[in-house]
Each structure stands twice: as structure tokens, then as C-alpha cells.
Design a protein around this motif. Structure first.
Motif, PDB file in Angstrom:
ATOM      1  N   GLU A 286      11.984  17.444  11.068  1.00 54.21           N
ATOM      2  CA  GLU A 286      12.024  16.616  12.098  1.00 54.21           C
ATOM      3  C   GLU A 286      10.550  16.184  12.176  1.00 54.21           C
ATOM      4  O   GLU A 286      10.376  14.920  12.341  1.00 54.21           O
ATOM      5  N   ARG A 287       9.607  16.886  11.540  1.00 58.99           N
ATOM      6  CA  ARG A 287       7.918  16.385  11.627  1.00 58.99           C
ATOM      7  C   ARG A 287       7.751  15.279  10.439  1.00 58.99           C
ATOM      8  O   ARG A 287       7.459  14.419  10.702  1.00 58.99           O
ATOM      9  N   THR A 288       8.789  15.650   9.179  1.00 64.30           N
ATOM     10  CA  THR A 288       8.560  14.667   8.317  1.00 64.30           C
ATOM     11  C   THR A 288       9.265  13.490   8.743  1.00 64.30           C
ATOM     12  O   THR A 288       8.808  12.274   8.299  1.00 64.30           O
ATOM     13  N   ALA A 289      10.203  13.391   9.346  1.00 65.68           N
ATOM     14  CA  ALA A 289      11.064  12.248   9.618  1.00 65.68           C
ATOM     15  C   ALA A 289      10.123  11.119  10.768  1.00 65.68           C
ATOM     16  O   ALA A 289      10.263  10.121  10.491  1.00 65.68           O
ATOM     17  N   ARG A 290       9.536  11.937  11.464  1.00 68.36           N
ATOM     18  CA  ARG A 290       8.716  11.515  12.676  1.00 68.36           C
ATOM     19  C   ARG A 290       7.421  10.665  11.657  1.00 68.36           C
ATOM     20  O   ARG A 290       6.965   9.478  12.090  1.00 68.36           O
ATOM     21  N   ILE A 291       6.636  11.239  10.874  1.00 73.36           N
ATOM     22  CA  ILE A 291       5.736  10.850  10.052  1.00 73.36           C
ATOM     23  C   ILE A 291       6.295   9.802   9.153  1.00 73.36           C
ATOM     24  O   ILE A 291       5.582   8.444   9.064  1.00 73.36           O
ATOM     25  N   SER A 292       7.501   9.552   8.608  1.00 74.24           N
ATOM     26  CA  SER A 292       8.062   8.629   7.804  1.00 74.24           C
ATOM     27  C   SER A 292       8.156   7.536   8.608  1.00 74.24           C
ATOM     28  O   SER A 292       7.878   6.176   8.256  1.00 74.24           O
ATOM     29  N   ALA A 293       8.949   7.727   9.646  1.00 79.01           N
ATOM     30  CA  ALA A 293       9.239   6.664  10.731  1.00 79.01           C
ATOM     31  C   ALA A 293       7.811   5.948  11.169  1.00 79.01           C
ATOM     32  O   ALA A 293       7.735   4.792  11.397  1.00 79.01           O
ATOM     33  N   ALA A 294       6.736   6.743  11.397  1.00 79.56           N
ATOM     34  CA  ALA A 294       5.423   6.210  11.796  1.00 79.56           C
ATOM     35  C   ALA A 294       4.905   5.319  10.923  1.00 79.56           C
ATOM     36  O   ALA A 294       4.102   4.228  11.145  1.00 79.56           O
TER      37      ALA A 294
ATOM     38  N   ARG B  49       6.853   3.684   4.373  1.00 81.18           N
ATOM     39  CA  ARG B  49       6.001   3.380   3.208  1.00 81.18           C
ATOM     40  C   ARG B  49       5.395   4.537   2.397  1.00 81.18           C
ATOM     41  O   ARG B  49       4.652   4.544   1.866  1.00 81.18           O
ATOM     42  N   VAL B  50       6.061   5.541   2.765  1.00 82.95           N
ATOM     43  CA  VAL B  50       5.616   7.192   2.193  1.00 82.95           C
ATOM     44  C   VAL B  50       6.269   7.023   0.772  1.00 82.95           C
ATOM     45  O   VAL B  50       7.335   6.986   0.535  1.00 82.95           O
ATOM     46  N   ARG B  51       5.487   7.079  -0.322  1.00 83.68           N
ATOM     47  CA  ARG B  51       5.780   6.813  -1.554  1.00 83.68           C
ATOM     48  C   ARG B  51       6.002   8.322  -2.259  1.00 83.68           C
ATOM     49  O   ARG B  51       6.885   8.508  -3.039  1.00 83.68           O
ATOM     50  N   ARG B  52       5.122   9.212  -2.065  1.00 89.83           N
ATOM     51  CA  ARG B  52       5.087  10.512  -2.504  1.00 89.83           C
ATOM     52  C   ARG B  52       4.761  11.715  -1.314  1.00 89.83           C
ATOM     53  O   ARG B  52       3.797  11.554  -0.765  1.00 89.83           O
ATOM     54  N   ILE B  53       5.213  12.665  -1.522  1.00 91.00           N
ATOM     55  CA  ILE B  53       4.872  13.996  -0.726  1.00 91.00           C
ATOM     56  C   ILE B  53       4.482  15.162  -1.786  1.00 91.00           C
ATOM     57  O   ILE B  53       5.139  15.340  -2.711  1.00 91.00           O
TER      58      ILE B  53
ATOM     59  N   MET C 240       0.695  -1.217  -0.014  1.00 91.05           N
ATOM     60  CA  MET C 240      -0.024   0.024   0.003  1.00 91.05           C
ATOM     61  C   MET C 240       0.955   1.286  -0.004  1.00 91.05           C
ATOM     62  O   MET C 240       1.602   1.450   0.833  1.00 91.05           O
ATOM     63  N   ASP C 241       0.768   2.144  -0.864  1.00 92.63           N
ATOM     64  CA  ASP C 241       1.525   3.367  -1.002  1.00 92.63           C
ATOM     65  C   ASP C 241       0.852   4.440  -0.025  1.00 92.63           C
ATOM     66  O   ASP C 241      -0.270   4.659  -0.080  1.00 92.63           O
ATOM     67  N   VAL C 242       1.737   5.217   0.561  1.00 95.47           N
ATOM     68  CA  VAL C 242       1.196   6.411   1.318  1.00 95.47           C
ATOM     69  C   VAL C 242       1.826   7.567   0.839  1.00 95.47           C
ATOM     70  O   VAL C 242       2.692   7.678   0.339  1.00 95.47           O
ATOM     71  N   ILE C 243       0.551   8.409   0.393  1.00 99.94           N
ATOM     72  CA  ILE C 243       0.910   9.756  -0.092  1.00 99.94           C
ATOM     73  C   ILE C 243       0.586  10.862   0.682  1.00 99.94           C
ATOM     74  O   ILE C 243      -0.531  10.748   1.154  1.00 99.94           O
ATOM     75  N   LEU C 244       1.520  11.688   1.056  1.00102.27           N
ATOM     76  CA  LEU C 244       1.347  12.687   1.825  1.00102.27           C
ATOM     77  C   LEU C 244       1.081  14.151   1.411  1.00102.27           C
ATOM     78  O   LEU C 244       1.772  14.443   0.601  1.00102.27           O
ATOM     79  N   HIS C 245      -0.154  14.832   1.339  1.00 97.62           N
ATOM     80  CA  HIS C 245      -0.262  16.150   0.847  1.00 97.62           C
ATOM     81  C   HIS C 245      -0.043  16.978   2.223  1.00 97.62           C
ATOM     82  O   HIS C 245      -0.971  17.294   3.045  1.00 97.62           O
ATOM     83  N   MET C 246       1.078  17.653   2.313  1.00 98.76           N
ATOM     84  CA  MET C 246       1.474  18.314   3.401  1.00 98.76           C
ATOM     85  C   MET C 246       1.321  19.760   3.485  1.00 98.76           C
ATOM     86  O   MET C 246       1.950  20.465   4.118  1.00 98.76           O
ATOM     87  N   GLY C 247       0.386  20.227   2.523  1.00 95.77           N
ATOM     88  CA  GLY C 247       0.163  21.808   2.498  1.00 95.77           C
ATOM     89  C   GLY C 247       1.098  22.429   1.375  1.00 95.77           C
ATOM     90  O   GLY C 247       1.232  21.540   0.243  1.00 95.77           O
TER      91      GLY C 247
ATOM     92  N   PRO D 244      13.847   9.956   2.669  1.00 90.84           N
ATOM     93  CA  PRO D 244      14.494   9.832   1.366  1.00 90.84           C
ATOM     94  C   PRO D 244      13.950   8.835   0.306  1.00 90.84           C
ATOM     95  O   PRO D 244      14.281   8.660  -0.798  1.00 90.84           O
ATOM     96  N   GLY D 245      13.217   7.998   0.770  1.00 92.07           N
ATOM     97  CA  GLY D 245      12.568   6.864  -0.190  1.00 92.07           C
ATOM     98  C   GLY D 245      11.279   7.845  -0.827  1.00 92.07           C
ATOM     99  O   GLY D 245      10.507   6.866  -1.638  1.00 92.07           O
ATOM    100  N   ALA D 246      10.932   8.893  -0.383  1.00 95.93           N
ATOM    101  CA  ALA D 246       9.569   9.479  -1.141  1.00 95.93           C
ATOM    102  C   ALA D 246      10.052  10.332  -2.294  1.00 95.93           C
ATOM    103  O   ALA D 246      11.115  11.200  -2.393  1.00 95.93           O
ATOM    104  N   GLN D 247       9.178  10.587  -3.217  1.00101.28           N
ATOM    105  CA  GLN D 247       9.131  11.382  -4.508  1.00101.28           C
ATOM    106  C   GLN D 247       8.549  12.615  -3.678  1.00101.28           C
ATOM    107  O   GLN D 247       7.416  12.553  -3.232  1.00101.28           O
ATOM    108  N   ILE D 248       9.302  13.716  -4.000  1.00101.40           N
ATOM    109  CA  ILE D 248       8.587  15.042  -3.498  1.00101.40           C
ATOM    110  C   ILE D 248       8.091  15.797  -4.795  1.00101.40           C
ATOM    111  O   ILE D 248       8.949  16.241  -5.476  1.00101.40           O
TER     112      ILE D 248
END
Length: 338
Positions: free
Chosen positions: A133-141, A145-149, A24-31, A202-206
Motif C-alpha cells: 500500500e505504501r509503495t503504491a501511494r508513493i508510485s501514484a504520487a 515516474r519511479v524507475r528503480r527501487i 527525470m528518473d525517480v529512484i527510491l532507496h526504501m531501506g 510495476p514500472g520500477a526495477q527492484i
């Protein structure tokens, strides 16, 4: 045991994709804030049922702030010795695992507060100082599995003006002249925010969009996130716009504050001087130049593919530039210039 939740998800979605394993790909729309994120989230609510048939799950701000992420960015220990951040991390993995069991193939999370909030930025006098720091915590959580931001950016002079208007309208003090000057002189730009996020995940496409290009087109944000055709928005909304100067003055008076802290004029409140505005516009131009040049392989700028003036845009067929478009088959984060 079938259906069991693993203690640790394998790190790095790209790793499993290279092995051909379905995840399952996780995609973050972070603003970011003040870039029509509310409009996008209302658009998603309108179409979430139809998108769910395409094996897409959506977590908007209501769920993200209410049940999923609370405590993730806190280091405090709750009563009975519970670590709030660890509990939040476990909760995120549990919900993600439940979505995967239900057949979800793409999980889209949209919440601009994942990066912080406007009040924190104004107090720090810098753009999203804790973005890394916040992105790192989300990625670790999500265990890598975060594929795209997806991140939308806006010219700094207008972004900061809108952020100030928003916070003042919510009862926060009018920023002082000194604070505004410090904000205008800050060397932290969108380039720094994006670099911090890329290092943290580092594993996510921005993918980066400009507010100027996507205003009133929330479907463009979703198309960038999913890389496929999506429902067209027919409601032409622009929600949560900044209050104008007169509305802000009225709000200050209602709060018992002095309305003369703001100028008695019409239109948008621009708290910065023309000189400060020019500095911030130049910083934004530098950010866009960096993105157009490939962003050091860290991000990809998605531009308007239907330009009105051809001379203002890249030639047809080169509207995206960045890590995965410059690399070809090469793995890594350094753009390969041809």
C-alpha cells in the motif's frame, strides 16, 4: 504554456523511455531499517554537492519527513476539509516538477520510513505489512515516474533482534515472549515484501542488496541505484548500530523500568530462542534462493562482484539475475529462462 506543471504525469517511466523521450528518473532507496541506511544517508550528505553537478538531486530523511511526504499515508481529513493524502500527493508532484525545471535528470529519495517503521512491524508481528500500500501511494504520487527501487535485506533473526533493540532503546516496551514467538513463526518473509512492492510499482526495477554484503560500503548502494561509478567512501562508518544488552539495561533503569527484563550478559541482545533463530535463518535462506533463481522476474539481486571464495558465488559475469537481465528485449515481468 511553457514551464507549466501538468495535471497528470504520464504513467510509467518505461513507457516514455521506449518512446525515447527524456524525463527525470525517480529512484527510491526504501531501506530496509537496520541495514546501514543511516550510514548511506550520511555518505550521501558528504557527496551531494559533487553529485549535483551530474544532474542528481537527493532527498534524504530530513526533507522527506519534514516537507515532502507528511500526510501521504494518512486517510484522515484535516480541519477545513483538507484531505492530507491528496495534499501530500500534490506537494510531491510540485517538488518533483521544480526539480525537473532546474535540470535534474535523476532524483534519489532515501528514507527507510517510507516502508513503515520498526515499531509498526513489531506490533503487527510481521515484516512491513503495509509495504504494498505504501509503495503504491508513493508510485501514484510520482505518477509512475519511479524507475528503480533499491532495498537492502538482512537475515530475519538479526533484523528482528536489531529492530527490538532499537525500539526498546527509544522507550518502547520489551516485546513479550508470546509476541517474539509470533514473530518467529510468521510466514511473511522478504519475498512477500518484495512481491508486494513489485505489484504496487510495476514500472520500477527492484534491486535487492544484502546487508551482509554491503556493510561499510555505502557506495555500493549508490552504484546500484545509479548504475555508474560513484565516489568511494573513505570514512568507514557504521552509524546507528544497535545498543548492546548492558546499554539497554541501563536505559530501562533510567526509564524507571525493570532492567531484569533483559538478561545480564555482554554483547548483542538476541531475544529469540535458538529454535526460533533457526526458523528465521531458514526463511532467509529461502528468500535468497528465490532471489538467486530470478525472483519470478520481479526483482534483481545484486551480489558481491569481488568474492573471496569462488565456490560461494555465481560464476563471473552472472552476478545479476532478474527481470531486465533475463528478459532480453521482451517486455513484461516473467523471467525468460535459457
Amino acid at each position: 504554456m511553457t514551464g507549466a506543471i501538468p495535471a497528470e504525469w504520464p504513467y510509467g517511466a518505461a513507457f516514455w523511455q521506449r518512446l525515447g523521450r527524456s524525463i527525470m528518473d525517480v529512484i527510491l532507496h526504501m531501506g530496509a531499517h537496520r541495514t546501514a541506511t543511516t550510514t548511506f544517508q550520511h555518505y550521501m550528505r558528504d557527496h551531494v554537492d559533487g553529485l549535483s553537478t551530474q544532474k542528481l538531486a537527493y532527498w534524504g530523511p530530513e526533507r522527506a519527513r519534514g516537507t515532502v511526504f507528511p500526510g501521504l499515508f494518512r486517510n484522515s481529513i484535516a480541519p477545513k476539509g483538507r484531505n492530507l493524502a491528496k495534499r501530500a500527493e500534490g506537494r510531491i508532484r510540485l517538488f518533483a516538477a521544480q526539480a525537473k525545471v532546474q535540470g535534474v535528470e535523476q532524483l534519489l529519495v532515501s528514507d527507510e520510513n517510507l516502508l513503515g517503521n520498526c515499531k509498526q512491524n513489531i506490533r503487527a508481528e510481521r515484516l512491513y505489512p503495509a509495504a504494498g500500500e505504501r509503495t503504491a501511494r508513493i508510485s501514484a504520487a510520482f505518477a509512475g515516474r519511479v524507475r528503480r527501487i533499491v532495498l537492502s535485506i538482512r537475515s530475519q533473526d538479526l533484523w528482528w533482534a536489531s529492530a527490538c533493540a532499537l525500539t526498546v532503546s527509544r522507550g518502547h516496551p520489551v516485546p513479550s515472549v508470546r509476541r517474539l514467538a509470533n514473530i518467529a513463526q510468521s510466514r511473511r518473509s522478504w519475498r512477500d515484501v518484495i512481491t508486494d512492492m513489485a505489484c504496487a510499482a510495476p514500472g520500477a526495477q527492484i534491486d535487492v542488496l544484502t546487508f551482509e554484503a554491503v556493510t561499510g560500503q555505502p557506495e555500493r548502494v549508490l552504484r546500484t541505484a545509479l548504475e555508474r561509478e560513484v565516489p568511494t567512501d573513505t570514512r568507514h562508518r557504521w552509524l546507528n548500530r544497535s545498543p548492546d544488552v548492558q546499554a539497554l539495561r541501563t536505559g530501562l533503569a533510567d526509564q524507571g523500568s525493570d532492567p531484569d527484563l533483559l538478561p545480564d550478559e555482554l554483547g548483542r541482545w538476541q531475544p529469540f530462542t535458538p529454535e526460533q533463530t533457526a526458523i528465521m535463518r531458514e526463511n532467509y535462506a529461502d528468500d535468497l534462493h528465490w532471489l538467486l533463481a530470478g525472483a519470478d522476474g520481479l526483482a534483481r539481486l545484486t551480489e558481491d562482484t569481488c568474492p573471496n571464495r569462488a565456490e560461494r558465488y555465481l560464476p563471473s559475469g552472472t552476478f545479476k539475475k532478474g527481470q531486465r537481465h533475463d528478459q532480453g528485449p521482451i517486455e513484461g515481468h516473467v523471467a525468460q529462462h535459457r
